[in-house]
Enzyme design. Structure first.
Site, short mmCIF file in Angstrom:
data_model
loop_
_atom_site.label_atom_id
_atom_site.label_comp_id
_atom_site.label_asym_id
_atom_site.label_seq_id
_atom_site.Cartn_x
_atom_site.Cartn_y
_atom_site.Cartn_z
N ASP A 28 -10.77 -11.10 69.28
CA ASP A 28 -9.33 -11.36 69.46
C ASP A 28 -8.91 -12.52 68.54
O ASP A 28 -9.45 -13.62 68.64
CB ASP A 28 -9.01 -11.69 70.91
CG ASP A 28 -7.52 -11.53 71.22
OD1 ASP A 28 -6.69 -12.04 70.44
OD2 ASP A 28 -7.18 -10.90 72.23
N SER A 75 -1.28 -9.30 71.30
CA SER A 75 -2.51 -8.61 71.71
C SER A 75 -2.23 -7.32 72.49
O SER A 75 -3.04 -6.40 72.47
CB SER A 75 -3.39 -9.54 72.54
OG SER A 75 -3.96 -10.52 71.72
N THR A 129 -6.10 -7.11 75.89
CA THR A 129 -7.00 -6.21 75.14
C THR A 129 -7.72 -5.21 76.04
O THR A 129 -7.60 -4.00 75.84
CB THR A 129 -7.98 -7.02 74.26
OG1 THR A 129 -7.22 -7.92 73.46
CG2 THR A 129 -8.82 -6.12 73.38
N HIS A 299 -5.64 -8.97 65.51
CA HIS A 299 -4.69 -9.67 64.63
C HIS A 299 -5.36 -10.97 64.25
O HIS A 299 -6.45 -11.27 64.75
CB HIS A 299 -3.36 -9.96 65.36
CG HIS A 299 -3.58 -10.66 66.66
ND1 HIS A 299 -3.91 -12.00 66.74
CD2 HIS A 299 -3.58 -10.20 67.94
CE1 HIS A 299 -4.09 -12.32 68.00
NE2 HIS A 299 -3.91 -11.25 68.77
N HIS A 405 0.52 -15.96 66.19
CA HIS A 405 -0.25 -14.99 65.40
C HIS A 405 0.34 -14.87 64.00
O HIS A 405 1.46 -15.33 63.76
CB HIS A 405 -0.19 -13.60 66.05
CG HIS A 405 -0.77 -13.56 67.42
ND1 HIS A 405 -0.67 -12.48 68.25
CD2 HIS A 405 -1.46 -14.50 68.13
CE1 HIS A 405 -1.28 -12.73 69.39
NE2 HIS A 405 -1.76 -13.96 69.35
ZN LIG Z 1 -3.10 -14.56 70.90
#
Ligand SMILES: [Zn+2]
Length: 442
Positions: A28, A75, A129, A299, A405
């Protein structure tokens, strides 16, 4: 000779037809700068040749991560893309338009083919996730109790969608179900508790909770035997699932959280754990050739940048140091003994800021840095952990562009059976599309 080649031919034909087990690993927030930083972080400076990491040995391409409503994904949208092969709006688990649950997740497709399915994550089981592999229909990502309910919905042919779940967040299941213990036993699920004592998990289907609440400790703040908890969970999951073809998802969940904090020491220790998990999976593929290993990130987080100009104006900078022109001081990061959260906590309790900071970071504070911490402790106008990270980032030449992100493409790593399918420039939805194909025997 003829017999031998016939045997070999029969062997490979058998192999080609048998279902491929899949290990899908998601770091992640693990953008390309993280795996690069990790390579230099792990180098022991013994020569000018820097060893390749386990990631370097399996790099096959890149994939784009944009979501349905932004070039920068969160996410939840990324997980929906990776688990269902559909772009989603940020913040949502599964697609809103999929109220009747027609869009399959990789877990459902695997179950339909008689696979065992499972995941092991370093966050709550219902975090974005892992959620996208079991929950559907456009849940808000923070509705973790609602997401938990979906986990126990059966497949079309009346089967549980998973065999093994390891992660935190029991509280969401307790909230979702009136009497979760009874519900679990009605579904024949064995519940395990107590952190990372994974060896005791021996009966499937199982849900093994690492923590009751959301957040297991960061690797850097863990007791020594649990620092490599993702690797530990990966090893045990493979032992538990290996009798049948299986689909196993592993997430290095907290790389992202360290990135959000802009905490490089925290991020590197998470990378260390995830890399060990990846090595464990790769070794498994070496001895079980009917297995595919795919690794990617959902990402990148924080806009991590590695390096800065050497400070040539400082009279203490040696000639040798000046000759480098640019560098990244990984030796500073190696000596950090806790996350910025943990260091901030000890600073708040400390009677001697200088010596506490030195104990936890091996860094001697300048008067300006000391005063900034001192003032923040008194006025509380600035967060201590932000100052801690500022100091470590400046000293180590680590840069960050955001606490969120970024849109940068992430790497695809693949190894083992059918790994060639993942080569080149792909979109994140292509990764899952190809994983669906592998499950379908294509
Ligand atoms: Zn994050």
């Amino acid at each position: 000779m003829k017999t031998l080649s016939l045997l070999l031919l029969t062997g490979s034909l058998l192999h080609a037809g048998s279902p491929t087990s899949v290990i899908f690993m998601i770091g992640d927030g693990m953008g390309p700068a993280y795996t690069t930083a990790y390579r230099y972080f792990k180098d022991d400076n013994s020569s000018h040749k820097i060893p390749r990491t386990v990631f370097d040995t399996m790099l096959v391409g890149m994939n784009s991560t944009y979501s349905h409503n932004s070039v920068i994904t969160d996410s939840a949208a990324a997980a929906t893309a990776l688990a269902c092969s559909h772009k989603n709006d940020n913040g949502l688990i599964g697609l809103k338009k999929d109220k009747n649950g027609q869009i399959m997740t990789l877990f459902e497709a695997a179950k339909a083919k008689g696979y065992k399915t499972g995941f092991a994550v370093a966050c709550s089981m219902t975090h974005a996730t892992p959620a996208a592999f079991l929950a559907k229909g456009g849940h808000l990502r923070n509705n973790e109790a609602g997401i938990a309910k979906d986990y126990l919905k059966m497949t079309k042919d009346g089967k549980l969608k998973f065999d093994l779940l390891i992660g935190g967040g029991e509280k969401y299941f307790q909230k979702a179900f009136k009497d979760f213990n009874t519900t679990a036993s009605e579904h024949n699920i064995t519940l395990y508790r107590n952190a990372y004592d994974v060896e005791k998990i021996n009966k499937l289907p199982a849900m093994a909770f690492t923590v009751y609440g959301d957040y297991p400790h960061f690797a850097i703040d863990e007791i020594p035997e649990n620092r490599h908890r993702v690797a530990k969970m990966t090893k045990r999951s493979l032992q538990l699932l290996e009798n049948k073809p299986f689909f196993l998802m592993i997430e290095g969940s907290q790389i992202d959280w360290c990135g959000h904090l802009n905490d490089i020491a925290c991020a590197m220790r998470e990378m260390e754990d995830f890399a060990l998990a990846v090595r464990t999976a790769k070794q498994y593929v070496d001895t079980h050739p009917n297995t595919l290993l795919v690794i990617t990130a959902d990402h990148s987080t924080g806009g991590l940048a590695i390096g800065d100009k050497v400070n040539t104006k400082d009279p203490k900078t040696s000639t040798e140091e000046k000759a480098r022109t640019y560098t990244w001081y990984k030796n500073i990061i190696e000596k950090i003994k806790g996350s910025s959260y943990a260091i901030a906590k000890v600073l708040r309790e400390s009677k001697d800021i200088n010596s506490t900071f030195k104990t936890y970071t091996d860094i001697g504070l300048t008067t300006q840095e000391y005063n900034r911490i001192k003032e923040a402790l008194v006025t509380k106008k600035e967060k201590i952990r932000i100052i801690v990270n500022d100091i470590i980032n400046k000293r180590s030449h680590t840069g960050w562009s955001t606490h969120g992100h970024t849109a940068v493409d992430v790497q695809t790593f693949a190894y083992g059976k059918k790994s060639d399918k993942f080569r080149g420039s792909l979109d994140n939805t292509d990764i899952s599309k190809k994983l669906f194909e592998v499950i379908e025997g294509k």
